[in-house]
Design a protein around this motif. Sequence first.
Motif, short mmCIF file in Angstrom:
data_model
loop_
_atom_site.label_atom_id
_atom_site.label_comp_id
_atom_site.label_asym_id
_atom_site.label_seq_id
_atom_site.Cartn_x
_atom_site.Cartn_y
_atom_site.Cartn_z
N THR A 58 0.85 -1.17 0.13
CA THR A 58 -0.13 -0.01 -0.18
C THR A 58 0.93 1.29 -0.08
OG1 THR A 58 -1.38 -1.29 1.58
CG2 THR A 58 -1.89 0.86 0.98
N THR A 60 0.70 5.12 0.32
CA THR A 60 -0.33 6.19 0.36
C THR A 60 0.50 7.67 0.14
OG1 THR A 60 -1.06 5.00 2.29
CG2 THR A 60 -1.86 6.96 2.13
N THR A 74 3.44 7.17 2.72
CA THR A 74 3.37 6.18 3.38
C THR A 74 3.74 4.64 2.83
OG1 THR A 74 2.23 7.18 5.34
CG2 THR A 74 2.16 4.83 5.61
N ALA A 76 3.28 0.54 3.14
CA ALA A 76 3.03 -0.35 3.89
C ALA A 76 2.79 -1.79 3.16
CB ALA A 76 1.66 -0.17 4.87
N THR A 77 3.05 -3.03 3.80
CA THR A 77 3.02 -4.06 3.18
C THR A 77 2.46 -5.13 3.98
OG1 THR A 77 3.87 -5.70 1.59
CG2 THR A 77 5.31 -4.79 3.07
N SER A 78 1.43 -6.08 3.36
CA SER A 78 1.20 -7.49 4.07
C SER A 78 2.16 -8.31 3.70
CB SER A 78 -0.04 -7.60 3.80
OG SER A 78 -0.48 -7.73 2.38
N GLU A 109 6.03 -1.09 7.68
CA GLU A 109 5.11 0.09 7.52
C GLU A 109 6.15 1.36 7.86
OE1 GLU A 109 1.33 0.31 8.87
OE2 GLU A 109 1.22 2.55 8.52
N SER A 111 6.36 5.76 7.17
CA SER A 111 6.04 6.99 6.78
C SER A 111 7.19 7.94 6.80
CB SER A 111 4.84 7.57 7.54
OG SER A 111 4.01 6.43 7.78
N GLN B 16 4.69 2.16 18.54
CA GLN B 16 4.53 3.22 17.45
C GLN B 16 5.40 4.12 17.66
OE1 GLN B 16 0.23 3.27 17.31
NE2 GLN B 16 0.32 1.85 15.27
#
Lengths: 148, 103
Positions: A58, A60, A74, A76-78, A109, A111, B16
Amino acid sequence: MLTTRRLILKAALAGAALAALPRTLLAWPEAAFTSDSADKAMQELFGSTATTASDAITLTAPDIAENGAVVPVTVATSLEGVESIGIIVSENPSPLAASFDLTADAVPEVSTRIKMGKTSDVVAVVKANGKLYSTSKNVKVTIGGCGG
Amino acid sequence: MASIRVKAKVKDGVAQVKCLMKHEMETGTRKDQKSGELVPAHYITEVTAELNGQVVMQANWGPAVSKNPYFAFSFKGANAGDTLVISWVDNKGEKASTETVLS
């Protein structure tokens, strides 16, 4: 003559100092960051330009970036077993913007905010289990971010 | 110099982390408006995150990362009370680091 010798000596010393630093991960990939094309940067960074388009990544980023100096991105990946993530802006003078080396504990992930000189494709490249996957998105830039 | 601001939160073993670094991130292609001369490149090349002394994530950056960089990431295996150290090195060899205790 003398000056060159001194320069070489200086360079050698600087190199030795760098090498002495504790390094757990790879050193900063200078050749990849100075490459002037996305393909060259890919080759330098990942050793290959062959990527598989993947919808497990993903990316973004805004459709239109009003200010090219600050474009939030951003990735992100699964995918499992992610080793590194690269962010490439195809049309930038040096297309590679950032790369991230992940350890097994890191969640895939990241950003950050990048600069874009003009409208371009932003490509997210993920290296997982030794293979390269990518996804891209076109971001329109209304004001360039390279100070021009 | 407090040049790195870190916000970190642990939830279910996942930390986070959001950081903001203070840095010019000069590309080396911009001209000084008064003198017309190129402003030398000055940007962060490496950012490292260490949890209790173990590297969890390393970022390699080029000059295309925005001024005063923002970097957010997360990682597993974190507990409240762990120490997180974020540090950066730039192309001139300048360094900064900040230690945060996770909560």
